[in-house]
Design a protein around this motif. Structure first.
Motif, PDB file in Angstrom:
ATOM      1  N   ASN A  94      49.184  24.628  -5.498  1.00 12.16           N
ATOM      2  CA  ASN A  94      48.273  25.890  -5.468  1.00 12.16           C
ATOM      3  C   ASN A  94      47.354  24.533  -4.149  1.00 12.16           C
ATOM      4  O   ASN A  94      46.733  25.158  -3.187  1.00 12.16           O
ATOM      5  CB  ASN A  94      47.586  25.722  -6.691  1.00 12.16           C
ATOM      6  CG  ASN A  94      46.503  26.417  -6.943  1.00 12.16           C
ATOM      7  OD1 ASN A  94      46.118  28.043  -6.330  1.00 12.16           O
ATOM      8  ND2 ASN A  94      45.387  26.046  -7.533  1.00 12.16           N
ATOM      9  N   ALA A 128      47.545  24.263  -0.400  1.00 10.12           N
ATOM     10  CA  ALA A 128      46.908  26.191   0.077  1.00 10.12           C
ATOM     11  C   ALA A 128      45.451  25.957  -0.214  1.00 10.12           C
ATOM     12  O   ALA A 128      44.892  26.119   0.756  1.00 10.12           O
ATOM     13  CB  ALA A 128      47.730  27.106  -1.659  1.00 10.12           C
ATOM     14  N   TYR A 129      44.858  25.170  -0.773  1.00  8.38           N
ATOM     15  CA  TYR A 129      43.098  25.999  -0.578  1.00  8.38           C
ATOM     16  C   TYR A 129      42.948  24.998   0.522  1.00  8.38           C
ATOM     17  O   TYR A 129      41.566  25.671   1.101  1.00  8.38           O
ATOM     18  CB  TYR A 129      42.628  25.453  -2.005  1.00  8.38           C
ATOM     19  CG  TYR A 129      42.835  26.478  -2.972  1.00  8.38           C
ATOM     20  CD1 TYR A 129      41.638  27.753  -3.080  1.00  8.38           C
ATOM     21  CD2 TYR A 129      43.667  26.995  -3.919  1.00  8.38           C
ATOM     22  CE1 TYR A 129      41.447  28.815  -3.740  1.00  8.38           C
ATOM     23  CE2 TYR A 129      43.699  28.422  -4.670  1.00  8.38           C
ATOM     24  CZ  TYR A 129      42.492  29.238  -4.404  1.00  8.38           C
ATOM     25  OH  TYR A 129      42.194  29.929  -5.377  1.00  8.38           O
ATOM     26  N   HIS A 175      39.539  26.645   2.127  1.00 13.55           N
ATOM     27  CA  HIS A 175      38.683  27.436   1.450  1.00 13.55           C
ATOM     28  C   HIS A 175      37.965  26.724   0.727  1.00 13.55           C
ATOM     29  O   HIS A 175      37.621  27.423  -0.541  1.00 13.55           O
ATOM     30  CB  HIS A 175      40.032  28.141  -0.118  1.00 13.55           C
ATOM     31  CG  HIS A 175      40.631  29.439   1.065  1.00 13.55           C
ATOM     32  ND1 HIS A 175      40.335  30.829   1.407  1.00 13.55           N
ATOM     33  CD2 HIS A 175      42.250  28.946   0.955  1.00 13.55           C
ATOM     34  CE1 HIS A 175      41.603  31.434   1.767  1.00 13.55           C
ATOM     35  NE2 HIS A 175      42.557  30.310   2.025  1.00 13.55           N
ATOM     36  N   PHE A 177      43.906  33.304  -3.762  1.00  8.37           N
ATOM     37  CA  PHE A 177      45.614  33.179  -4.048  1.00  8.37           C
ATOM     38  C   PHE A 177      45.699  33.386  -6.177  1.00  8.37           C
ATOM     39  O   PHE A 177      44.910  33.012  -6.126  1.00  8.37           O
ATOM     40  CB  PHE A 177      45.920  31.784  -3.822  1.00  8.37           C
ATOM     41  CG  PHE A 177      46.266  31.281  -2.399  1.00  8.37           C
ATOM     42  CD1 PHE A 177      46.556  31.576  -2.233  1.00  8.37           C
ATOM     43  CD2 PHE A 177      45.201  30.282  -2.543  1.00  8.37           C
ATOM     44  CE1 PHE A 177      46.766  31.383  -0.229  1.00  8.37           C
ATOM     45  CE2 PHE A 177      45.281  29.877  -0.957  1.00  8.37           C
ATOM     46  CZ  PHE A 177      45.692  30.547  -0.167  1.00  8.37           C
ATOM     47  N   GLY A 203      43.754  27.787 -11.168  1.00  2.00           N
ATOM     48  CA  GLY A 203      43.511  28.301  -8.568  1.00  2.00           C
ATOM     49  C   GLY A 203      42.633  27.642  -8.824  1.00  2.00           C
ATOM     50  O   GLY A 203      43.230  26.688  -7.512  1.00  2.00           O
TER      51      GLY A 203
END
Length: 178
Positions: free
Chosen positions: A33, A36-37, A42, A82, A113
């Motif tokens: 997670n 992915a950020y 992000h 996400f 998240g």
């Protein structure tokens, strides 16, 4: 780098940089997670928005902690890029909330998240079974500070009498190293 070596991520703030080792082997959900950020950009332009110290928590708080919370902020009703992830308790990963641990911020299990925190000092009350949250599920540790301790101290020096900062500290860039 071998497949089992932690992924290194550099976080550049307006007060300096620090490097984190992300433990994909022991905490694949939380680490995935976070990455992915990072990989989606992000966290570039995000912020340190909460600094919890022994002095800015209510006196009646039974399990005080010291952490820097940062990441993608839930503001103005915007949804994170996400969905929330399943909770990875410390009993499952074998990781603990020690000095410099990187962990997932959450409200209830399964709501983590876009927010992350770094421990200042050992924080066993954040492990599963610890008393920080009434649910006693703890938080999902998934990485460790490996360099930039002075930047972490510089961030802590910006703490105020309230946990949430009126003026968040900018995170300029977050990127994988190597």
């Amino acid at each position: 780098m071998s497949a089992s070596a932690p992924t290194r991520v550099e976080v550049e703030t307006e007060l300096g940089s620090f490097t984190l080792a992300v433990d994909e082997a022991n905490a694949p959900i939380s680490a995935g997670n976070f990455l992915a950020y990072v990989d989606g950009g992000h966290l570039d332009g995000s912020a340190v928005y909460r600094i919890v110290t022994m002095h800015n928590q209510p006196p009646e708080t039974p399990h005080k902690i010291e952490v820097i919370q940062w990441g993608w902020r839930l503001i103005d009703g915007t949804e994170p890029p996400f969905p929330p992830i399943p909770h990875e308790p410390t009993s499952q990963t074998g990781l603990r909330h020690l000095d410099g641990t990187l962990s997932m911020a959450r409200r209830a299990p399964g709501t983590a998240g876009p927010g992350f925190f770094i421990c200042r000092g050992d924080q066993p009350e954040l492990d599963e079974g610890g008393g920080r949250n009434p649910d006693r599920a703890g938080f999902a540790a998934f990485g460790q500070l490996v360099s930039g301790r002075q930047t972490i101290e510089n961030l802590f020096a910006r703490a105020t009498s309230k946990e949430y900062l009126d003026t968040p500290i900018q995170i300029v860039r977050v990127a994988r190293l190597g």
